[in-house]
Design a protein around this motif. Structure first.
Motif, PDB file in Angstrom:
ATOM      1  N   UNK A   1     -13.655  -3.900   3.295  1.00 57.55           N
ATOM      2  CA  UNK A   1     -13.781  -4.196   1.863  1.00 57.55           C
ATOM      3  C   UNK A   1     -13.795  -5.701   1.607  1.00 57.55           C
TER       4      UNK A   1
ATOM      5  N   UNK B   1      -6.459   2.936   7.263  1.00 62.98           N
ATOM      6  CA  UNK B   1      -6.425   2.260   5.963  1.00 62.98           C
ATOM      7  C   UNK B   1      -6.738   0.773   6.111  1.00 62.98           C
TER       8      UNK B   1
ATOM      9  N   UNK C   1       0.843  -1.202   0.000  1.00 70.83           N
ATOM     10  CA  UNK C   1       0.000   0.000   0.000  1.00 70.83           C
ATOM     11  C   UNK C   1       0.872   1.244   0.000  1.00 70.83           C
TER      12      UNK C   1
ATOM     13  N   UNK D   1      -8.028   4.749  -1.440  1.00 71.34           N
ATOM     14  CA  UNK D   1      -8.230   5.217  -0.067  1.00 71.34           C
ATOM     15  C   UNK D   1      -7.092   6.137   0.367  1.00 71.34           C
TER      16      UNK D   1
ATOM     17  N   UNK E   1     -10.374  -0.090   6.577  1.00 73.59           N
ATOM     18  CA  UNK E   1     -11.143  -0.039   5.329  1.00 73.59           C
ATOM     19  C   UNK E   1     -10.889  -1.274   4.473  1.00 73.59           C
ATOM     20  N   UNK E   2      -9.659  -1.747   4.524  1.00 77.18           N
ATOM     21  CA  UNK E   2      -9.344  -2.959   3.762  1.00 77.18           C
ATOM     22  C   UNK E   2     -10.105  -4.153   4.333  1.00 77.18           C
TER      23      UNK E   2
ATOM     24  N   UNK F   1      -8.013  -0.432  -4.524  1.00 74.15           N
ATOM     25  CA  UNK F   1      -8.807   0.039  -3.389  1.00 74.15           C
ATOM     26  C   UNK F   1      -7.909   0.800  -2.409  1.00 74.15           C
ATOM     27  N   UNK F   2      -6.764   0.208  -2.081  1.00 73.68           N
ATOM     28  CA  UNK F   2      -5.860   0.867  -1.142  1.00 73.68           C
ATOM     29  C   UNK F   2      -5.331   2.175  -1.711  1.00 73.68           C
TER      30      UNK F   2
END
Ligand code: SF4
Ligand code: SF4
Ligand code: SF4
Lengths: 321, 149
Positions: free
Chosen positions: B104, B97, A264, A293, B100-101, A289-290
């Motif tokens: 998800x 972070x 990430x 974000x 959120x992962x 996605x990462x």
């Protein structure tokens, strides 16, 4: 494509004559619509070099194995980012390598092209006509519209002419990105699923993973010399390693969440991990996605060479009470 | 939540398990204060003392879930009060972070809680555990990553 291949061979011969010991490029693969990495050490071998829309592999990580030589390597725009990654992390010395940039018209998704052409087509020539590639197959011209046949990463590509290379071959390529492509579409769709369905989706996906670690091996951001998933510990300490060698769903979750998290903020977006996966795990969903974000939480401007998670800002949102 | 979860939740013997990673300098002292002040809070929590909340590698969190935790709490000093000056700023970024992962990929976000608890906030610590236990009771047992299914 012929001009690029020809000037690539010329440049390779010149560099090898000027003291480069190893030139890493592409040669036609043994299967149709496929290129393989090609390691040239003598000027007379350069005739094997090619460049066409099947030259997908990122060659940058191979330099690591030849750190003691003077190496020249062919890079597309997306591969170029991998060089920066490895240089920033001091695995590569930029001064010792010669980057040979190729203007890239996008890479074709092999499976989709083969589905059109049928098994074992003999592709005689490839021509880039801007919005499409024209393949000559048994004397017949077949047109492949880029919007439909490019790999997904290319549809959003803004860097197809690599910047900051030492030698550039061929003419500048026109942009390949499809203005209608939305890289977050699939991600938003997954986020919108009810929690139970989302869990079921990932359980199915992760359940398929063989933990062959091909995705890790190929990744330029996975550059640790010792990996957390494979610690060299004596047998009696095996219980202390993070995950077992055996394949199980909990360990697959563990592997994927941590692999994605380890890259990430450092992922180059080259999509090599997804390409090499033998069972088609959509790894880019996690990577993208990462990245999305990080961009929305910490701002796109974060340009730390070691990645967004090695730094902090007092202005970060304080969502934890 | 699957059928099993619901069944297990109705089974009155099920108790949510919480693993709490508490920073030595603030939150662990806060939990200690809750203890010496004789504040009541549910006994569902196993505390692991860490030197700083930023010591909590996300792999610790996953390992806890794999080994049967239903919820994980990571607690550290309030931003600006870190014993190591900047540790919890890294924690904040990282776990924002990571949470959120997790969400998800199908985790209920309530299963991972991050809280700032100072050494003077014994009551806040007790409240946090109470709150988590209630939430986890509603969610039922964690089955997503559990090793012994
Ligand atoms: S992402 Fe860009 S540079 Fe990379 S292969 Fe696709 S078009 Fe070329
Ligand atoms: S390449 Fe695919 S199967 Fe292999 S470890 Fe990675 S995700 Fe799993
Ligand atoms: S995680 Fe995948 S896309 Fe990102 S750098 Fe590694 S191989 Fe490339």
């Amino acid at each position: 494509m012929k001009e690029i291949t020809e000037s690539l061979r010329r440049e390779a011969a010149r560099l090898l004559n000027e003291g480069v010991e190893l030139f890493i490029g592409y040669a036609a693969g043994t299967r149709p619509a496929c290129a393989r990495p090609f390691f040239v050490t003598k000027p007379e071998e350069v005739t094997g070099l090619v460049f066409d829309p099947f030259c997908v592999p990122n060659l940058v990580k191979y330099i690591l194995r030849h750190a003691d030589k003077k190496v020249a390597v062919v890079v597309k725009g997306c591969d170029r980012a991998a060089v920066d990654r490895l240089v920033a992390e001091r695995h590569l010395d930029r001064a010792r390598i010669t980057l040979v940039g190729v203007p890239c018209g996008g890479m074709l998704a092999r499976e989709r092209v083969l589905a059109e052409l049928g098994p074992n087509p003999r592709i005689e020539a490839v021509e880039d006509r801007g919005p499409s590639f024209v393949l000559r197959v048994r004397g017949e011209e077949r047109t492949f519209e880029k919007r439909k046949f490019l790999m997904e990463k290319c549809l959003g590509c803004t860097r197809n002419n690599p910047a900051g290379v030492d030698v550039m071959v061929g003419k500048e390529a026109p942009p390949v990105a499809d203005p209608e492509y939305d890289p977050l579409k699939e991600i938003r769709a997954i986020e919108a699923l009810p929690a139970a369905e989302r869990a079921a989706f990932w359980e199915k996906v992760f359940g398929r993973c063989l933990r062959c670690y091909a995705c890790r091996e190929v990744c330029p951001a996975c550059s640790c010399t010792e990996c957390t998933f494979e610690q060299a510990v004596p047998g009696w300490q095996q219980g202390a390693t993070w995950i077992s060698k055996a394949k199980s769903l909990p360990d697959n979750y563990h592997y994927h969440l941590i692999r994605a998290f380890h890259v990430a903020g450092r992922c180059a977006g080259c999509a090599e991990c997804e390409r090499v996966c033998p069972v088609g795990i959509p790894l880019m969903l996690l990577n993208r996605k990462l990245a999305a974000d990080i961009a929305s939480l910490f701002g796109e401007t974060e340009e730390d060479p070691c990645g967004a998670l090695c730094v902090y800002s007092l202005a970060d949102p304080d969502e934890f009470e | 939540m699957n059928k099993n979860g619901a069944a297990e939740r109705e089974n009155s013997t099920w108790q949510p398990k919480i693993v709490a990673f508490l920073c030595n300098w603030c939150s662990y002292a806060g939990a200690d204060l809750a203890g010496v002040s004789r504040l009541k809070y549910p006994a569902n929590v196993r505390i692991i003392r860490v030197p700083c909340s930023s010591r909590v590698n996300p792999q610790f969190i996953l390992r806890a879930f794999q080994r049967g935790a239903d919820g994980v709490l990571v607690a550290g000093c309030h931003p600006g009060d870190c014993h190591y000056v900047t540790g919890n700023y890294f924690t904040r970024r990282r776990l924002m972070l990571f949470k959120r992962l997790l969400e998800f990929t199908g985790f209920a976000p309530e299963r991972l809680k991050v809280r700032w608890v100072s050494a003077a906030e014994g009551g806040r610590f007790a409240e946090t555990i109470k709150e988590m236990v209630e939430e986890l009771r509603d969610l039922g047992p964690n089955r997503v990553m559990r090793e012994e299914k």
